[in-house]
Scaffold this motif. Sequence first.
Motif, PDB file in Angstrom:
ATOM      1  N   LEU A 171       0.847  -1.193   0.000  1.00 27.16           N
ATOM      2  CA  LEU A 171       0.000   0.000   0.000  1.00 27.16           C
ATOM      3  C   LEU A 171       0.882   1.241   0.000  1.00 27.16           C
ATOM      4  CD1 LEU A 171      -2.741  -0.999   2.603  1.00 27.16           C
ATOM      5  CD2 LEU A 171      -2.903  -1.032   0.119  1.00 27.16           C
ATOM      6  N   PRO A 172       0.602   2.207  -0.859  1.00 28.87           N
ATOM      7  CA  PRO A 172       1.436   3.418  -0.904  1.00 28.87           C
ATOM      8  C   PRO A 172       1.152   4.322   0.285  1.00 28.87           C
ATOM      9  CG  PRO A 172      -0.417   3.616  -2.393  1.00 28.87           C
ATOM     10  CD  PRO A 172      -0.477   2.220  -1.844  1.00 28.87           C
ATOM     11  N   ALA A 173       2.026   5.293   0.483  1.00 25.89           N
ATOM     12  CA  ALA A 173       1.829   6.272   1.554  1.00 25.89           C
ATOM     13  C   ALA A 173       0.681   7.203   1.192  1.00 25.89           C
ATOM     14  CB  ALA A 173       3.111   7.073   1.771  1.00 25.89           C
ATOM     15  N   VAL A 174      -0.150   7.526   2.158  1.00 27.36           N
ATOM     16  CA  VAL A 174      -1.285   8.432   1.989  1.00 27.36           C
ATOM     17  C   VAL A 174      -1.366   9.338   3.208  1.00 27.36           C
ATOM     18  CG1 VAL A 174      -2.615   6.881   0.503  1.00 27.36           C
ATOM     19  CG2 VAL A 174      -2.842   6.725   2.975  1.00 27.36           C
ATOM     20  N   ASP A 175      -2.230  10.322   3.160  1.00 28.58           N
ATOM     21  CA  ASP A 175      -2.402  11.234   4.300  1.00 28.58           C
ATOM     22  C   ASP A 175      -3.753  11.035   4.981  1.00 28.58           C
ATOM     23  OD1 ASP A 175      -3.318  14.220   2.363  1.00 28.58           O
ATOM     24  OD2 ASP A 175      -3.991  12.126   2.298  1.00 28.58           O
ATOM     25  N   TYR A 176      -4.298   9.839   4.891  1.00 33.11           N
ATOM     26  CA  TYR A 176      -5.565   9.527   5.529  1.00 33.11           C
ATOM     27  C   TYR A 176      -5.550   8.081   5.993  1.00 33.11           C
ATOM     28  CZ  TYR A 176      -6.241   7.859   0.753  1.00 33.11           C
ATOM     29  OH  TYR A 176      -6.080   7.243  -0.447  1.00 33.11           O
ATOM     30  N   ASP A 177      -6.527   7.748   6.854  1.00 33.00           N
ATOM     31  CA  ASP A 177      -6.627   6.383   7.365  1.00 33.00           C
ATOM     32  C   ASP A 177      -7.237   5.469   6.309  1.00 33.00           C
ATOM     33  OD1 ASP A 177      -7.536   7.618  10.631  1.00 33.00           O
ATOM     34  OD2 ASP A 177      -5.570   7.095   9.825  1.00 33.00           O
ATOM     35  N   ARG A 178      -6.869   4.171   6.381  1.00 31.13           N
ATOM     36  CA  ARG A 178      -7.414   3.170   5.461  1.00 31.13           C
ATOM     37  C   ARG A 178      -7.766   1.908   6.228  1.00 31.13           C
ATOM     38  NH1 ARG A 178      -2.153   3.246   1.781  1.00 31.13           N
ATOM     39  NH2 ARG A 178      -1.328   3.367   3.907  1.00 31.13           N
ATOM     40  N   VAL A 179      -8.653   1.145   5.661  1.00 28.80           N
ATOM     41  CA  VAL A 179      -8.979  -0.173   6.201  1.00 28.80           C
ATOM     42  C   VAL A 179      -8.955  -1.181   5.057  1.00 28.80           C
ATOM     43  CG1 VAL A 179     -10.356   0.694   8.121  1.00 28.80           C
ATOM     44  CG2 VAL A 179     -11.477   0.171   5.943  1.00 28.80           C
ATOM     45  N   ILE A 180      -8.631  -2.416   5.405  1.00 28.98           N
ATOM     46  CA  ILE A 180      -8.672  -3.526   4.451  1.00 28.98           C
ATOM     47  C   ILE A 180      -9.908  -4.362   4.749  1.00 28.98           C
ATOM     48  CG2 ILE A 180      -7.487  -5.594   3.632  1.00 28.98           C
ATOM     49  CD1 ILE A 180      -4.868  -4.303   4.580  1.00 28.98           C
ATOM     50  N   ARG A 181     -10.707  -4.639   3.736  1.00 30.24           N
ATOM     51  CA  ARG A 181     -11.892  -5.467   3.923  1.00 30.24           C
ATOM     52  C   ARG A 181     -11.722  -6.780   3.160  1.00 30.24           C
ATOM     53  NH1 ARG A 181     -17.903  -4.167   1.707  1.00 30.24           N
ATOM     54  NH2 ARG A 181     -16.834  -4.544  -0.256  1.00 30.24           N
ATOM     55  N   ILE A 182     -11.975  -7.877   3.872  1.00 31.60           N
ATOM     56  CA  ILE A 182     -12.061  -9.196   3.258  1.00 31.60           C
ATOM     57  C   ILE A 182     -13.550  -9.542   3.209  1.00 31.60           C
ATOM     58  CG2 ILE A 182     -11.328 -11.597   3.377  1.00 31.60           C
ATOM     59  CD1 ILE A 182      -9.010 -10.697   5.147  1.00 31.60           C
ATOM     60  N   GLY A 183     -14.126  -9.501   2.012  1.00 28.99           N
ATOM     61  CA  GLY A 183     -15.576  -9.565   1.861  1.00 28.99           C
ATOM     62  C   GLY A 183     -16.153 -10.961   1.854  1.00 28.99           C
ATOM     63  N   TYR A 184     -15.586 -11.853   2.652  1.00 33.28           N
ATOM     64  CA  TYR A 184     -16.120 -13.217   2.761  1.00 33.28           C
ATOM     65  C   TYR A 184     -16.072 -13.600   4.238  1.00 33.28           C
ATOM     66  CZ  TYR A 184     -16.563 -18.295   2.109  1.00 33.28           C
ATOM     67  OH  TYR A 184     -16.978 -19.592   2.172  1.00 33.28           O
ATOM     68  N   PRO A 185     -17.228 -13.734   4.903  1.00 35.14           N
ATOM     69  CA  PRO A 185     -17.248 -13.828   6.373  1.00 35.14           C
ATOM     70  C   PRO A 185     -17.066 -15.234   6.935  1.00 35.14           C
ATOM     71  CG  PRO A 185     -19.489 -13.719   5.537  1.00 35.14           C
ATOM     72  CD  PRO A 185     -18.581 -13.634   4.330  1.00 35.14           C
ATOM     73  N   LEU A 186     -16.739 -16.241   6.110  1.00 37.51           N
ATOM     74  CA  LEU A 186     -16.705 -17.618   6.595  1.00 37.51           C
ATOM     75  C   LEU A 186     -15.294 -18.188   6.735  1.00 37.51           C
ATOM     76  CD1 LEU A 186     -19.696 -19.114   4.555  1.00 37.51           C
ATOM     77  CD2 LEU A 186     -19.720 -18.075   6.821  1.00 37.51           C
ATOM     78  N   LEU A 187     -14.284 -17.334   6.736  1.00 37.25           N
ATOM     79  CA  LEU A 187     -12.909 -17.806   6.894  1.00 37.25           C
ATOM     80  C   LEU A 187     -12.622 -18.089   8.360  1.00 37.25           C
ATOM     81  CD1 LEU A 187     -11.168 -15.274   4.495  1.00 37.25           C
ATOM     82  CD2 LEU A 187     -11.801 -17.646   4.007  1.00 37.25           C
ATOM     83  N   ASP A 188     -11.913 -19.186   8.634  1.00 38.33           N
ATOM     84  CA  ASP A 188     -11.659 -19.594  10.019  1.00 38.33           C
ATOM     85  C   ASP A 188     -10.538 -18.793  10.673  1.00 38.33           C
ATOM     86  OD1 ASP A 188     -13.609 -21.464   9.700  1.00 38.33           O
ATOM     87  OD2 ASP A 188     -12.268 -23.145   9.360  1.00 38.33           O
ATOM     88  N   ASN A 189      -9.393 -18.735  10.028  1.00 45.82           N
ATOM     89  CA  ASN A 189      -8.225 -18.091  10.622  1.00 45.82           C
ATOM     90  C   ASN A 189      -7.577 -17.178   9.590  1.00 45.82           C
ATOM     91  OD1 ASN A 189      -7.793 -19.574  13.361  1.00 45.82           O
ATOM     92  ND2 ASN A 189      -8.136 -21.206  11.867  1.00 45.82           N
ATOM     93  N   VAL A 190      -7.471 -15.896   9.943  1.00 42.40           N
ATOM     94  CA  VAL A 190      -6.830 -14.909   9.086  1.00 42.40           C
ATOM     95  C   VAL A 190      -5.845 -14.115   9.938  1.00 42.40           C
ATOM     96  CG1 VAL A 190      -7.127 -12.950   7.538  1.00 42.40           C
ATOM     97  CG2 VAL A 190      -8.891 -14.724   7.649  1.00 42.40           C
ATOM     98  N   ASP A 191      -4.571 -14.215   9.624  1.00 43.59           N
ATOM     99  CA  ASP A 191      -3.536 -13.435  10.293  1.00 43.59           C
ATOM    100  C   ASP A 191      -3.063 -12.351   9.334  1.00 43.59           C
ATOM    101  OD1 ASP A 191      -2.283 -16.408  11.795  1.00 43.59           O
ATOM    102  OD2 ASP A 191      -3.503 -14.859  12.716  1.00 43.59           O
ATOM    103  N   VAL A 192      -3.138 -11.081   9.771  1.00 43.77           N
ATOM    104  CA  VAL A 192      -2.748  -9.946   8.945  1.00 43.77           C
ATOM    105  C   VAL A 192      -1.483  -9.337   9.540  1.00 43.77           C
ATOM    106  CG1 VAL A 192      -3.476  -7.771   7.916  1.00 43.77           C
ATOM    107  CG2 VAL A 192      -5.175  -9.532   8.422  1.00 43.77           C
ATOM    108  N   TYR A 193      -0.449  -9.220   8.736  1.00 44.32           N
ATOM    109  CA  TYR A 193       0.824  -8.640   9.176  1.00 44.32           C
ATOM    110  C   TYR A 193       1.084  -7.363   8.379  1.00 44.32           C
ATOM    111  CZ  TYR A 193       1.619 -13.372  10.995  1.00 44.32           C
ATOM    112  OH  TYR A 193       1.498 -14.568  11.643  1.00 44.32           O
ATOM    113  N   PHE A 194       1.423  -6.281   9.096  1.00 45.30           N
ATOM    114  CA  PHE A 194       1.830  -5.037   8.453  1.00 45.30           C
ATOM    115  C   PHE A 194       3.344  -4.905   8.625  1.00 45.30           C
ATOM    116  CE2 PHE A 194      -2.291  -3.449   7.458  1.00 45.30           C
ATOM    117  CZ  PHE A 194      -3.130  -3.963   8.437  1.00 45.30           C
TER     118      PHE A 194
END
Length: 598
Positions: A80-103
């Motif tokens: 993700l490029p640098a921006v001057d505002y907040d952002r969120v990531i959406r995963i549009g499928y609600p049935l996943l068991d385990n999701v680990d997100v690393y920044f």
Amino acid sequence: MAKSLVRWFALVTVMCYWGLAATDVSAQENMPPVYYHVDATGNQSVEQLLDKEPSFWSVLNNGSPSFGYTSATYWFHFKLPAVDYDRVIRIGYPLLDNVDVYFVTDNEIIKRVRLGDAYEFDQRPVDNRNFVVPVASRDRVEVFLRVNTTSSMRVPLSVWQPTDLMGAEQALTTATGMYFGLLLCMIVYNLFSYSVTRDRRFGYYSAYIVGIGLLLAGLDGTGYRYLWPWSEWLQSKAIPLFGSVVFLFASLVASQVLQTKLRSPKLHMGLQGIMIAAVVLFLASIFLPYEWMISIVLPVAILASCYLIFTGLTLWRQGLAYARIYSLALSVLLLAIIINAIGYLGFLESFFIQRYMIMIGSAIEIMLLSLVLAIRFNEDRKERLAAEQRLNSRLEVKVKQRTKELEALMRKLKEMNQRLEVKSSEDRLTKLFNRGVLDDDLPLEVRRARRTGYDIAVVMIDIDHFKKVNDKFGHPVGDEVLVELARLLRVNFRRAGDRIYRYGGEEFVILMPGAQELGCHDKVLTVTDVIRGHTFHTERGAVNITVSVGMALLNSLPGHASSKQLLEAADNALYQAKNAGRDQIRIARSVKDVSEKP
């Protein structure tokens, strides 16, 4: 009754397509290229992937990957490029068991977020039926996702600004609420019909609608958000459990409405087989793992759907009048289920169907099957008319009573929708007005000020070093501070016309129509003294804060300043106060430049 059903049909169709339009907004940011890697053993860590060459990763051809059912672990990577505002990531499928997100920044992990329906719903960082993760930094950042699930490996990724995502999902949330409200009305309607007529078809159909509602709630995450957020077990079992219920009562409704026992004993035996299979699958789903059951339930769902459609078409060819409506009604939903099941198996992309077509199909099917039940009931009633004159007169009275009760229910639903509109204008944490309301109110107040000649002040308040409070005490304590500060602002800004808004994060805006500069400055100075001297008692102990304030008055700005420029001037003044050392007040003298109050 037919006219009422047509009106409901139109309402549901508009509602669902309104939800479709709401999710396809241009506010969604352009998604950067996404790469993926299959970890067959599931033992790789993010540290092992940081320095991998580009050739190690496979390019994802679209933003909605679907790999079917697999026991492998999938890694996804994008920048993700640098921006001057907040952002969120959406995963549009609600049935996943385990999701680990690393920044990751400069090959260092700056934040890790753990998600999935294997955890209780309240552990999610954002209250959303999908998986929404705030981006850890406005600077350039790499994102790694580790996904492991017993459901279909589907990871539709998108990046949003938080306010844009909230706006995009608001219409869909409202449409979903109306959809489930329709189901509730139809359940009540058919239960009343059953209580009056004691006709089992209405009872079976009510149970069928309940099963459809629970299945859809499980599929789109609404059930886990509102109905069983404390039960990871039920969330993991929802699809096979409620899917079995749907096919059990779908077969019962078909056998009763189409009279298969009399008209076609062979078809009736097939329906009984589906019922037995549904009961067995329901019991097995309680004890067996999801990954076992879903591999059985999906093929059974496809076969059962095909058989139910075949039953309706066969009796249609035999001349049964209402079998035509039944076949049309059932085909819309069951074809959507068949295609969706094939999509879950990974043979085709069906996110549109999974998200919307089943909802639309079920609404259409419920309307048309209600019409079939009405026609079927009317035919039986005509056949018994001579022998049931007195019963029909009592039934007419009860129908009127039921109509009044349904009207009362509809009024209640309307009131609930009105309260939902109020909630949409309210900040969930502080109960103040949210930024969207400010965007509506400020232009109106500016136009009113120009007509009347009165001034209007915009006061922007920001908590100093609020990140340190969150880092030291935790975000729950930070939320307590925000709630208490909102209470202090309500207590101190009580002049008629004053309105308080949560602008975002730790920023608040006070709109003061008719304010004068000296009086406004004195009032704000008094409030900052109150905040400075106030002790915020939290579960982790006492916390003290200070605030920086930026002010802008419409008549103090040169030219014909707009509402946007007025707000920007207050924001510029706020940042001037923070750059000057914080715990200060600054007043804007122009749109771009500010000066300290003398």
